[in-house]
Design a protein around this motif. Structure first.
Motif, mmCIF file in Angstrom:
data_model
loop_
_atom_site.group_PDB
_atom_site.id
_atom_site.type_symbol
_atom_site.label_atom_id
_atom_site.label_comp_id
_atom_site.label_asym_id
_atom_site.label_seq_id
_atom_site.Cartn_x
_atom_site.Cartn_y
_atom_site.Cartn_z
ATOM 1 N N ILE A 143 67.946 -42.646 -36.644
ATOM 2 C CA ILE A 143 67.413 -41.086 -36.797
ATOM 3 C C ILE A 143 66.576 -40.901 -35.622
ATOM 4 C CG2 ILE A 143 68.619 -39.024 -37.178
ATOM 5 C CD1 ILE A 143 70.127 -39.575 -39.289
ATOM 6 N N ARG A 144 65.860 -41.108 -36.146
ATOM 7 C CA ARG A 144 64.389 -40.551 -34.939
ATOM 8 C C ARG A 144 64.199 -41.764 -34.005
ATOM 9 N NH1 ARG A 144 61.958 -39.703 -40.813
ATOM 10 N NH2 ARG A 144 61.841 -37.791 -40.952
ATOM 11 N N ALA A 145 64.528 -42.715 -34.028
ATOM 12 C CA ALA A 145 64.555 -43.576 -33.054
ATOM 13 C C ALA A 145 65.384 -42.672 -31.815
ATOM 14 C CB ALA A 145 64.979 -45.436 -33.239
ATOM 15 N N LEU A 146 66.806 -42.697 -32.098
ATOM 16 C CA LEU A 146 68.322 -42.503 -31.690
ATOM 17 C C LEU A 146 68.564 -41.109 -31.380
ATOM 18 C CD1 LEU A 146 69.991 -45.785 -32.463
ATOM 19 C CD2 LEU A 146 68.152 -45.528 -30.236
ATOM 20 N N GLY A 147 68.427 -40.133 -32.626
ATOM 21 C CA GLY A 147 69.230 -38.710 -32.641
ATOM 22 C C GLY A 147 68.403 -38.250 -31.551
ATOM 23 N N ASP A 148 67.195 -38.229 -31.984
ATOM 24 C CA ASP A 148 66.261 -37.748 -31.092
ATOM 25 C C ASP A 148 66.084 -37.987 -29.361
ATOM 26 O OD1 ASP A 148 63.176 -35.803 -31.264
ATOM 27 O OD2 ASP A 148 63.373 -37.660 -29.823
ATOM 28 N N LYS A 149 66.565 -37.195 -28.523
ATOM 29 C CA LYS A 149 66.217 -37.563 -27.110
ATOM 30 C C LYS A 149 65.389 -38.139 -26.432
ATOM 31 C CE LYS A 149 70.812 -35.771 -28.467
ATOM 32 N NZ LYS A 149 71.127 -36.811 -29.255
ATOM 33 N N VAL A 150 64.601 -37.386 -26.627
ATOM 34 C CA VAL A 150 63.216 -38.491 -26.223
ATOM 35 C C VAL A 150 62.885 -39.115 -26.539
ATOM 36 C CG1 VAL A 150 60.816 -38.418 -25.356
ATOM 37 C CG2 VAL A 150 61.824 -36.295 -25.441
ATOM 38 N N HIS A 151 62.865 -39.423 -27.789
ATOM 39 C CA HIS A 151 62.547 -41.087 -28.358
ATOM 40 C C HIS A 151 63.748 -41.965 -27.488
ATOM 41 C CE1 HIS A 151 59.756 -39.064 -31.814
ATOM 42 N NE2 HIS A 151 59.354 -39.199 -30.659
ATOM 43 N N CYS A 152 64.533 -41.518 -27.982
ATOM 44 C CA CYS A 152 66.012 -42.545 -27.605
ATOM 45 C C CYS A 152 65.267 -42.987 -26.017
ATOM 46 C CB CYS A 152 67.426 -41.761 -28.052
ATOM 47 S SG CYS A 152 68.620 -42.625 -26.624
ATOM 48 N N LYS A 153 64.637 -41.994 -25.366
ATOM 49 C CA LYS A 153 65.301 -42.517 -24.219
ATOM 50 C C LYS A 153 63.767 -43.730 -23.813
ATOM 51 C CE LYS A 153 67.163 -38.426 -21.429
ATOM 52 N NZ LYS A 153 68.099 -39.295 -20.803
ATOM 53 N N GLY B 136 63.023 -32.733 -8.549
ATOM 54 C CA GLY B 136 63.661 -31.702 -8.050
ATOM 55 C C GLY B 136 64.902 -31.056 -8.721
ATOM 56 N N PHE B 137 65.272 -29.802 -7.683
ATOM 57 C CA PHE B 137 66.401 -29.130 -8.202
ATOM 58 C C PHE B 137 67.809 -29.540 -7.642
ATOM 59 C CE2 PHE B 137 63.201 -26.002 -8.751
ATOM 60 C CZ PHE B 137 63.335 -25.847 -10.235
ATOM 61 N N PRO B 138 69.216 -29.579 -8.100
ATOM 62 C CA PRO B 138 69.495 -28.855 -10.168
ATOM 63 C C PRO B 138 68.824 -30.452 -11.270
ATOM 64 C CG PRO B 138 71.577 -29.407 -9.356
ATOM 65 C CD PRO B 138 70.958 -29.951 -8.014
ATOM 66 N N VAL B 139 68.888 -28.834 -12.128
ATOM 67 C CA VAL B 139 68.137 -30.156 -13.186
ATOM 68 C C VAL B 139 68.666 -29.705 -14.716
ATOM 69 C CG1 VAL B 139 65.266 -30.715 -12.287
ATOM 70 C CG2 VAL B 139 65.581 -28.579 -13.726
ATOM 71 N N ILE B 140 68.873 -29.938 -15.640
ATOM 72 C CA ILE B 140 68.837 -29.521 -16.935
ATOM 73 C C ILE B 140 68.313 -29.946 -18.240
ATOM 74 C CG2 ILE B 140 70.138 -31.244 -17.531
ATOM 75 C CD1 ILE B 140 72.941 -30.002 -18.302
ATOM 76 N N VAL B 141 68.089 -28.659 -18.439
ATOM 77 C CA VAL B 141 66.440 -28.760 -19.768
ATOM 78 C C VAL B 141 67.676 -28.923 -21.298
ATOM 79 C CG1 VAL B 141 67.497 -26.629 -19.825
ATOM 80 C CG2 VAL B 141 65.288 -27.773 -21.115
ATOM 81 N N LYS B 142 67.621 -30.262 -21.741
ATOM 82 C CA LYS B 142 68.217 -30.638 -22.930
ATOM 83 C C LYS B 142 67.589 -29.704 -24.528
ATOM 84 C CE LYS B 142 71.404 -33.462 -20.854
ATOM 85 N NZ LYS B 142 71.972 -34.048 -20.505
ATOM 86 N N ALA B 143 67.928 -29.724 -25.960
ATOM 87 C CA ALA B 143 67.691 -29.427 -26.684
ATOM 88 C C ALA B 143 67.886 -31.613 -27.462
ATOM 89 C CB ALA B 143 67.785 -28.492 -27.945
ATOM 90 N N ALA B 144 65.723 -31.749 -27.898
ATOM 91 C CA ALA B 144 65.589 -32.938 -28.070
ATOM 92 C C ALA B 144 66.651 -33.226 -29.796
ATOM 93 C CB ALA B 144 64.468 -33.362 -27.380
ATOM 94 N N ALA B 145 66.706 -32.163 -30.493
ATOM 95 C CA ALA B 145 66.706 -32.821 -31.396
ATOM 96 C C ALA B 145 68.746 -32.284 -32.501
ATOM 97 C CB ALA B 145 66.274 -31.657 -32.967
ATOM 98 N N GLY B 146 69.155 -32.022 -30.704
ATOM 99 C CA GLY B 146 70.735 -32.066 -31.271
ATOM 100 C C GLY B 146 71.571 -32.257 -29.791
ATOM 101 N N ASN C 1 74.680 -39.746 -30.485
ATOM 102 C CA ASN C 1 74.083 -39.305 -31.146
ATOM 103 C C ASN C 1 74.943 -39.967 -32.332
ATOM 104 O OD1 ASN C 1 75.081 -36.935 -29.746
ATOM 105 N ND2 ASN C 1 76.779 -37.233 -29.208
ATOM 106 N N THR C 2 74.138 -39.674 -33.597
ATOM 107 C CA THR C 2 73.689 -40.754 -34.560
ATOM 108 C C THR C 2 74.401 -39.809 -35.725
ATOM 109 O OG1 THR C 2 71.694 -39.324 -34.626
ATOM 110 C CG2 THR C 2 70.955 -41.262 -34.641
ATOM 111 N N ARG C 3 76.141 -39.421 -35.125
ATOM 112 C CA ARG C 3 77.052 -39.121 -36.666
ATOM 113 C C ARG C 3 78.576 -39.098 -35.730
ATOM 114 N NH1 ARG C 3 78.534 -35.362 -32.686
ATOM 115 N NH2 ARG C 3 77.246 -34.344 -31.632
ATOM 116 N N LEU C 4 79.276 -38.566 -36.486
ATOM 117 C CA LEU C 4 80.910 -39.255 -36.112
ATOM 118 C C LEU C 4 80.902 -38.358 -34.876
ATOM 119 C CD1 LEU C 4 83.523 -40.160 -37.436
ATOM 120 C CD2 LEU C 4 83.668 -37.827 -38.913
ATOM 121 N N GLN C 5 81.438 -37.817 -34.744
ATOM 122 C CA GLN C 5 82.075 -37.462 -33.605
ATOM 123 C C GLN C 5 83.145 -36.208 -33.294
ATOM 124 O OE1 GLN C 5 79.252 -37.295 -31.417
ATOM 125 N NE2 GLN C 5 80.138 -37.889 -28.511
#
Length: 496
Positions: A112-122, A154-164, A291-295
């Motif tokens: 989960i830490r390796a893949l579920g966290d969006k930053v670590h996943c990247k 460069g805009f547009p950009v999107i900001v996202k939660a790293a943990a979900g 996403n480290t879970r059921l969808q």
């Protein structure tokens, strides 16, 4: 590992019902861990045992790790299924389960830490050479640094939660003057929803399709994919309609994207059900997240492949599920899922709360319903307004679309407004029918509330008679839909 006798469910609504049904088929008892306001729900009535873990506020109940652990132990459970949302992608929760002697039905805390966290996943994806959308995933989270990185991308950009995920903690920034306010808003929302204010920024692709691959790692660590889903129909980054398989992929694209999905899952030593999400634009695909879970949309994959992902999750956690290399899974037909929300489609999706009246989902071949509430249950303002999912299967995509429209028109939900007429409008749109929609489909064609249908003279007379009987007095000569707040027609249920 021994077979489970009782599993705790750290979730609510239709996903809790889905897990209970899978457990029943496996002969496993269930413990529903619920908040105070969720006693009027289908899952509450179905579970073998129920344990209240706190008040309506999610931080004190569904996001409270200690309360969930204590509730599971008090209920005599040996394992916990987190469903999706809430604590399902929380590595600390998975770790706490392990320390308490409970099996977490999902990937390991490390995965989960390796893949579920969006930053670590990247970061992991970069090592694997997977294509990524340009962005910033650094540890420095000062507003000034994030604003500078947004300008650099460069805009547009999107900001996202790293943990979900699920659209929470996600904001689109189109100009520098809005950056500070939107980044701060994303951080607050991320902290509230996932317990972490960490965010990342990436370039916004304005003509992209959202394609995801269902991955699964068995008890031995072998990972495969169960093909793809199209999830481009989104409102405020929240999926509304999903289908399997995607009408957008060539055979070559499907093969390459599937291989990429399996590759990153293997790097993360993944076990159980998960999803690798991609953006597809101009024939090129980019890793979005894992996403480290059921969808929510897992039923469409089950319908076209004949698999049961929830039972497979449980069996994997017991050490029993192993892929048979001789069993080739090939998608058959087409499946579509619509999320039914308690909201007013004529006011732009304003949530609609209250007690449900008559609820009826029409039976028929190739139809499946997953719902968490029934007649008389209360739809409260405390949680996500999704009350059900309608899933259909047919031999081709055009026929599946036609079937879904018919099913929605035949569905009955009294007591609250629903988005059923909104869904019918989307399914009937030329761009959806052609399969050419992008993630900007809703923004382009359904930005404004849909118009209210006019009542016929016969319907107006029925409304008048019903109101007169209910109030014991005379009513005005004409009543239009939405003009009389106590009208029995207030809750949209009939077909357009």
């Amino acid at each position: 590992m021994k077979k489970f006798k009782r599993i705790a469910i750290a979730n609510r609504g239709e996903v809790a019902v889905r897990i209970i049904k899978a457990c029943e088929e496996l002969g496993i008892e269930t413990v529903l861990l619920h908040s105070e306001v969720d006693i009027q729900s289908r899952a509450y009535r179905m579970a073998t045992k129920t344990v209240c873990i706190g008040p309506a506020e999610t931080a004190k109940s569904y996001l409270n790790i200690a309360a969930n652990i204590e509730g599971a132990l008090a209920g005599g459970a040996e394992a916990i299924h987190p469903g999706f949302g809430f604590l399902s992608e929380n590595a600390d929760f998975a770790e706490a389960c392990d320390k308490a002697g409970l099996v977490f039905i999902g990937p390991s805390a490390k995965a989960i830490r390796a893949l579920g966290d969006k930053v670590h996943c990247k970061e992991l994806a970069k090592k694997a050479g997977l294509p990524l959308v340009p962005g910033y995933e650094g540890e420095q989270q000062e507003i000034s640094r994030l604003m500078a990185e947004a300008e650099k991308i460069g805009f547009p950009v999107i900001v996202k939660a790293a943990a979900g995920g699920g659209g929470r903690g996600m904001k689109l920034i189109t100009q520098m003057s809005d950056a500070r306010e939107l980044i701060e808003s994303a951080q607050r929302e991320a902290l509230s929803a996932f317990g972490s204010a960490k965010v990342f920024i990436e370039k916004y692709l304005d003509r992209a399709k959202h394609i995801e691959f269902q991955i699964f790692g068995d008890s031995t660590g072998q990972v495969v994919h169960f093909f793809d889903r199209e999830c481009s129909v989104q409102r405020r980054h929240q999926k509304i309609i999903e289908e399997a398989t995607s009408p957008s992929l060539t055979d070559d694209l499907r093969r390459r994207m599937g291989e990429a999905a399996v590759a990153i899952a293997q790097l993360g030593k993944y076990k159980g059900a998960g999803t690798v999400e991609f953006l597809l634009q101009d024939g090129e695909f980019y890793l979005l997240e894992v996403n480290t879970r059921l969808q929510v949309e897992h039923p469409v994959t089950e319908m076209v492949l004949g698999v049961d992902l929830v039972k497979a999750q449980i069996l994997t956690a017991q050490g029993e599920f192993v892929f048979n290399p001789q069993q080739m899974r090939v998608p058959h037909g087409h499946s579509i899922e619509c999320r039914i929300y308690a909201e007013n489609p004529y006011l732009g999706g304003v949530p609609s709360t209250g007690k449900l009246g008559k609820v009826d989902w029409p039976e028929g071949p190739g139809r499946r319903y997953e719902y968490g509430f029934e007649d008389g249950d209360e739809i409260t303002p405390f949680y996500d307004p999704m009350i059900a999912k309608v899933i259909v299967w047919d031999e081709s995509r055009p026929r599946a679309i036609q079937k879904m429209i018919r099913v929605l028109k035949e569905s009955t939900v009294f007591g609250v407004h629903t988005n059923i007429p909104y869904l019918i409008e989307i399914l009937s749109h030329k761009e959806f029918v052609n399969g050419t929609m992008t993630t900007r489909f809703i923004e382009t064609y359904f930005k404004d509330p849909i118009p209210q249908p006019e009542l016929s003279e016969v319907e107006k007379q029925i409304v008048e008679a019903a109101l007169k009987q209910a109030r014991g007095g005379a009513v005005t000569a004409t009543v239009g839909l939405g003009q009389e707040m106590n009208s029995p027609w207030q809750s949209y249920w009939r077909g357009i």
